[in-house]
Design a protein around this motif. Structure first.
Motif, PDB file in Angstrom:
ATOM      1  N   ILE A 372     103.577  24.312 -40.265  1.00 57.74           N
ATOM      2  CA  ILE A 372     104.180  25.363 -39.451  1.00 57.74           C
ATOM      3  C   ILE A 372     105.664  25.116 -39.244  1.00 57.74           C
ATOM      4  O   ILE A 372     106.470  26.044 -39.241  1.00 57.74           O
ATOM      5  N   GLY A 373     106.031  23.899 -39.073  1.00 56.37           N
ATOM      6  CA  GLY A 373     107.431  23.546 -38.856  1.00 56.37           C
ATOM      7  C   GLY A 373     107.674  22.128 -39.290  1.00 56.37           C
ATOM      8  O   GLY A 373     106.839  21.488 -39.934  1.00 56.37           O
ATOM      9  N   LYS A 374     108.835  21.596 -38.917  1.00 52.14           N
ATOM     10  CA  LYS A 374     109.219  20.260 -39.349  1.00 52.14           C
ATOM     11  C   LYS A 374     108.235  19.204 -38.883  1.00 52.14           C
ATOM     12  O   LYS A 374     107.950  18.246 -39.597  1.00 52.14           O
ATOM     13  N   TYR A 375     107.696  19.373 -37.669  1.00 48.50           N
ATOM     14  CA  TYR A 375     106.832  18.343 -37.097  1.00 48.50           C
ATOM     15  C   TYR A 375     105.405  18.828 -36.830  1.00 48.50           C
ATOM     16  O   TYR A 375     104.616  18.084 -36.260  1.00 48.50           O
ATOM     17  N   ILE A 376     105.074  20.052 -37.202  1.00 50.92           N
ATOM     18  CA  ILE A 376     103.802  20.637 -36.780  1.00 50.92           C
ATOM     19  C   ILE A 376     102.977  21.065 -37.994  1.00 50.92           C
ATOM     20  O   ILE A 376     103.484  21.739 -38.893  1.00 50.92           O
ATOM     21  N   LYS A 377     101.705  20.675 -37.981  1.00 52.31           N
ATOM     22  CA  LYS A 377     100.768  21.089 -39.012  1.00 52.31           C
ATOM     23  C   LYS A 377      99.523  21.691 -38.366  1.00 52.31           C
ATOM     24  O   LYS A 377      99.070  21.228 -37.318  1.00 52.31           O
ATOM     25  N   LEU A 378      98.993  22.706 -39.020  1.00 46.29           N
ATOM     26  CA  LEU A 378      97.751  23.340 -38.598  1.00 46.29           C
ATOM     27  C   LEU A 378      96.678  23.030 -39.622  1.00 46.29           C
ATOM     28  O   LEU A 378      96.909  23.111 -40.834  1.00 46.29           O
ATOM     29  N   ALA A 379      95.491  22.661 -39.145  1.00 39.24           N
ATOM     30  CA  ALA A 379      94.350  22.434 -40.033  1.00 39.24           C
ATOM     31  C   ALA A 379      93.124  23.091 -39.418  1.00 39.24           C
ATOM     32  O   ALA A 379      92.962  23.109 -38.191  1.00 39.24           O
ATOM     33  N   ALA A 380      92.280  23.658 -40.264  1.00 37.10           N
ATOM     34  CA  ALA A 380      91.067  24.318 -39.788  1.00 37.10           C
ATOM     35  C   ALA A 380      89.980  24.152 -40.844  1.00 37.10           C
ATOM     36  O   ALA A 380      90.265  23.982 -42.042  1.00 37.10           O
ATOM     37  N   GLY A 381      88.728  24.174 -40.393  1.00 35.93           N
ATOM     38  CA  GLY A 381      87.637  24.004 -41.339  1.00 35.93           C
ATOM     39  C   GLY A 381      86.342  24.615 -40.859  1.00 35.93           C
ATOM     40  O   GLY A 381      86.136  24.845 -39.669  1.00 35.93           O
ATOM     41  N   TYR A 382      85.484  24.906 -41.835  1.00 37.25           N
ATOM     42  CA  TYR A 382      84.133  25.384 -41.554  1.00 37.25           C
ATOM     43  C   TYR A 382      83.187  24.695 -42.525  1.00 37.25           C
ATOM     44  O   TYR A 382      83.478  24.592 -43.727  1.00 37.25           O
ATOM     45  N   SER A 383      82.056  24.208 -42.008  1.00 31.95           N
ATOM     46  CA  SER A 383      81.079  23.508 -42.836  1.00 31.95           C
ATOM     47  C   SER A 383      79.683  24.043 -42.573  1.00 31.95           C
ATOM     48  O   SER A 383      79.350  24.412 -41.446  1.00 31.95           O
ATOM     49  N   GLN A 384      78.884  24.053 -43.634  1.00 30.29           N
ATOM     50  CA  GLN A 384      77.490  24.522 -43.550  1.00 30.29           C
ATOM     51  C   GLN A 384      76.591  23.492 -44.233  1.00 30.29           C
ATOM     52  O   GLN A 384      76.857  23.088 -45.370  1.00 30.29           O
ATOM     53  N   MET A 385      75.559  23.054 -43.521  1.00 31.71           N
ATOM     54  CA  MET A 385      74.560  22.148 -44.096  1.00 31.71           C
ATOM     55  C   MET A 385      73.287  22.926 -44.379  1.00 31.71           C
ATOM     56  O   MET A 385      72.735  23.578 -43.493  1.00 31.71           O
ATOM     57  N   ILE A 386      72.845  22.859 -45.624  1.00 31.74           N
ATOM     58  CA  ILE A 386      71.573  23.477 -46.023  1.00 31.74           C
ATOM     59  C   ILE A 386      70.594  22.326 -46.232  1.00 31.74           C
ATOM     60  O   ILE A 386      70.570  21.687 -47.286  1.00 31.74           O
ATOM     61  N   ALA A 387      69.812  22.038 -45.209  1.00 32.21           N
ATOM     62  CA  ALA A 387      68.993  20.827 -45.191  1.00 32.21           C
ATOM     63  C   ALA A 387      67.584  21.101 -45.694  1.00 32.21           C
ATOM     64  O   ALA A 387      67.103  22.239 -45.709  1.00 32.21           O
ATOM     65  N   THR A 388      66.909  20.028 -46.095  1.00 34.03           N
ATOM     66  CA  THR A 388      65.526  20.101 -46.564  1.00 34.03           C
ATOM     67  C   THR A 388      64.603  19.369 -45.595  1.00 34.03           C
ATOM     68  O   THR A 388      65.043  18.717 -44.646  1.00 34.03           O
ATOM     69  N   GLU A 389      63.307  19.443 -45.884  1.00 31.83           N
ATOM     70  CA  GLU A 389      62.325  18.720 -45.087  1.00 31.83           C
ATOM     71  C   GLU A 389      62.557  17.217 -45.166  1.00 31.83           C
ATOM     72  O   GLU A 389      62.319  16.482 -44.202  1.00 31.83           O
ATOM     73  N   SER A 390      63.053  16.752 -46.295  1.00 31.82           N
ATOM     74  CA  SER A 390      63.341  15.328 -46.451  1.00 31.82           C
ATOM     75  C   SER A 390      64.488  14.886 -45.542  1.00 31.82           C
ATOM     76  O   SER A 390      64.480  13.772 -45.015  1.00 31.82           O
ATOM     77  N   MET A 391      65.470  15.755 -45.353  1.00 29.26           N
ATOM     78  CA  MET A 391      66.543  15.438 -44.412  1.00 29.26           C
ATOM     79  C   MET A 391      65.969  15.262 -43.011  1.00 29.26           C
ATOM     80  O   MET A 391      66.367  14.354 -42.269  1.00 29.26           O
ATOM     81  N   SER A 392      65.034  16.119 -42.641  1.00 33.69           N
ATOM     82  CA  SER A 392      64.379  15.989 -41.339  1.00 33.69           C
ATOM     83  C   SER A 392      63.700  14.630 -41.208  1.00 33.69           C
ATOM     84  O   SER A 392      63.774  13.984 -40.158  1.00 33.69           O
TER      85      SER A 392
END
Length: 425
Positions: A372-392
C-alpha cells in the motif's frame, strides 16, 4: 509504554558511551482479523464460528559498530478487547521481551552471540522464527559463528532452568517441545544461487518418575540430523530436504523417524508454478514398539502442509504422519500486488485402524498481497478444507461432514523510526 521509553533511552545512552557507529529503531505493528470455522481442526456439530482481531506491537532496537552488535526486541501481543477499558494493567500479561542478544566479532571470521534470539535456517522446516504466530519463537542460547568464502558454521548450546533454585534442577516446562539442554551444529555452503546445508540438533528433555509425586530422573534425548539444498537450472529451481530423527520420543519409547521433500519451481513469464511432495513418517494406529512419527520441532510449520494448520502446528505429534502432494501458482495482479492459489492433497503415511483409507482430504488456499505504501502491506486469504472420514479418525473423531473454512485479513506496518549514526572521537 513507560518500559519501552526507558529501553530506548538506555539503548541511546549505551550507544553514546560505546561510540557506536549506528543505532536504529524499527516498529512492527500488525493487526489481523480471523474468521475460524474449522481452522486447526474439524468443525464440530452445533458450534458457532470464532472471529477476532489480534495485534502484535513490536519495537526493535539495534546497535552496531565494527565488532559489537546489540539487539533488543520488545512486544505486546493481545486480542482486541481482552483488557477492560480504564484498566491500569493488562489482564493477560501480553507484554514480553522477544529478543535480547549481544554479538562480538573476535576476528573477521569468528564471532560469539549470546542471549535470547531467533534461530532460523534454510526453509525454516526444523528451525524458524515462526513469524506468522504473533509472538514468534525464540531460544535462550550461546552461539559460536564462523564464516568465510560463502561458508558458514553455527554452533549453539543451551541449558534452560525455570528458576534460580538453591537445590534441585527439575525443568517442568514441556509445551512446544521445550528442552532443558540443546546442542546444535548448522553449516551452509553457497555457490551463486545454489546452496547446501547440514544440520545436527540434539535436544535433552527432563525425565520424571512417580514416587509417588513426580521426581526428576535425568534426561532423555532426541536427535534430528539432515540436509537441505537449492539448485537453480535456468528458469527452474529445485529444492529439497531430508532429515532423520532418532533417540527417544518420550522417556520410555524409542524413536526412529524421517522426513524428505522435493520441490520444483518454474518461472513462466510473470507466473510462478510450483509442484512438490513431502513425506513425514508416522506410527501405525495399531500397537508398535517404536515411535515412527517425525515432528519438525521448532520450524515455521505454518508455511507447510496447508495454511489451515491441521498438521504440526502445535498438534499432530505422535500421529500417523503425512504425505503431502501439492501444487501452487502465483502471479502479479498489478504493479504492487500478487495473488496465489495452493492445492494440497493429504494422505496418511502410516496405516490407519479399521481399514480406513489413507486419503485425509484436500485443502485449497487463496492468498492476496498488496504493497500500500512505503511501510505498509496488506495480506488476505481464504482456505477451504475438504476432509474425509480418515481425517476425522486422526483428528480426535470430530465429524468430517461439516464445512471447514477460514478467512483472514492482515496489515503489516514496518517503519524505520530512527537511524542515528555516531561520529568516532
Amino acid at each position: 509504554m513507560k518500559r519501552i521509553f526507558t529501553l530506548v533511552m538506555l539503548s541511546l545512552g549505551l550507544c553514546t558511551q560505546l561510540k557506536a557507529q549506528e543505532f536504529t529503531l524499527d516498529a512492527d505493528i500488525r493487526p489481523r482479523f480471523e474468521y475460524r470455522h474449522g481452522f486447526g481442526n474439524l468443525f464440530p456439530d452445533e458450534s458457532k464460528a470464532a472471529a477476532f482481531v489480534t495485534q502484535r506491537s513490536r519495537l526493535n532496537f539495534a546497535f552496531k559498530d565494527e565488532k559489537l552488535s546489540l539487539y533488543f526486541s520488545v512486544q505486546d501481543v493481545s486480542t482486541w478487547g481482552d483488557t477492560q477499558q480504564l484498566s491500569a494493567t493488562d489482564n493477560n500479561s501480553s507484554f514480553s521481551l522477544f529478543q535480547a542478544w549481544i554479538r562480538y566479532s573476535f576476528t573477521e571470521n569468528w564471532a560469539l552471540k549470546l542471549g535470547r534470539k531467533t534461530i532460523s535456517y534454510d526453509d525454516q522446516r526444523i528451525l524458524g522464527e515462526v513469524d506468522w504466530a504473533m509472538q514468534g519463537r525464540f531460544h535462550d542460547a550461546a552461539m559460536i559463528q564462523y564464516s568465510k568464502n560463502k561458508f558458514k558454521l553455527d554452533l549453539a548450546f543451551a541449558y534452560n532452568q525455570e528458576n534460580q533454585n538453591l537445590v534441585n534442577s527439575a525443568y517442568t516446562l514441556t509445551g512446544a517441545f521445550s528442552y532443558k539442554t540443546m546442542q546444535m551444529a548448522h553449516l551452509t555452503k553457497n555457490w551463486n544461487r545454489a546452496s547446501f546445508s547440514f544440520l545436527f540438533l540434539n535436544n535433552g528433555f527432563q525425565k520424571f518418575t512417580n514416587d509417588p509425586a513426580p521426581l526428576p530422573n535425568g534426561l532423555y534425548y532426541r536427535q534430528t540430523t539432515g540436509t537441505y539444498f537449492t539448485f537453480p537450472l535456468s528458469n527452474l529451481t529445485f529444492t529439497g530436504s531430508a532429515y532423520l530423527q532418532t533417540g527417544m520420543a518420550n522417556a520410555t519409547t524409542d524413536l526412529n523417524a524421517y522426513q524428505y521433500m522435493l520441490e520444483a519451481k518454474y518461472k513462466a513469464g510473470k507466473a510462478t508454478l510450483t509442484a512438490g511432495f513431502e513425506s513425514l513418517s508416522g506410527t501405525d494406529q495399531v500397537s508398535e514398539e517404536k515411535d515412527k512419527s517425525f515432528f519438525p520441532l521448532y520450524g515455521t510449520n505454518h508455511k507447510f502442509n496447508g495454511y489451515m494448520d491441521y498438521f504440526y502446528v502445535g498438534n499432530f505429534a505422535n500421529n500417523v504422519g503425512l504425505n503431502d502432494v501439492y501444487g501452487k501458482i502465483a502471479f502479479p495482479t498489478g504493479e504492487k500486488s500478487t495473488i496465489g492459489l495452493n492445492a494440497h492433497f493429504f494422505f496418511a503415511n502410516a496405516e490407519l485402524a479399521d481399514d480406513l483409507s489413507k486419503n485425509l482430504g484436500t485443502e485449497l488456499d487463496l492468498v492476496y498481497g498488496k504493497s500500500i505504501g512505503k511501510y505498509i502491506k496488506l495480506a488476505a486469504g481464504y482456505s477451504q478444507m475438504i476432509a474425509t472420514e480418515s481425517m476425522s479418525a486422526v483428528k480426535g473423531g470430530t465429524t468430517s461432514k461439516n464445512t471447514n473454512n477460514w478467512g483472514w485479513v492482515q496489515l503489516i506496518i514496518n517503519p524505520r523510526l530512527i537511524t542515528y549514526k555516531f561520529k568516532e572521537d
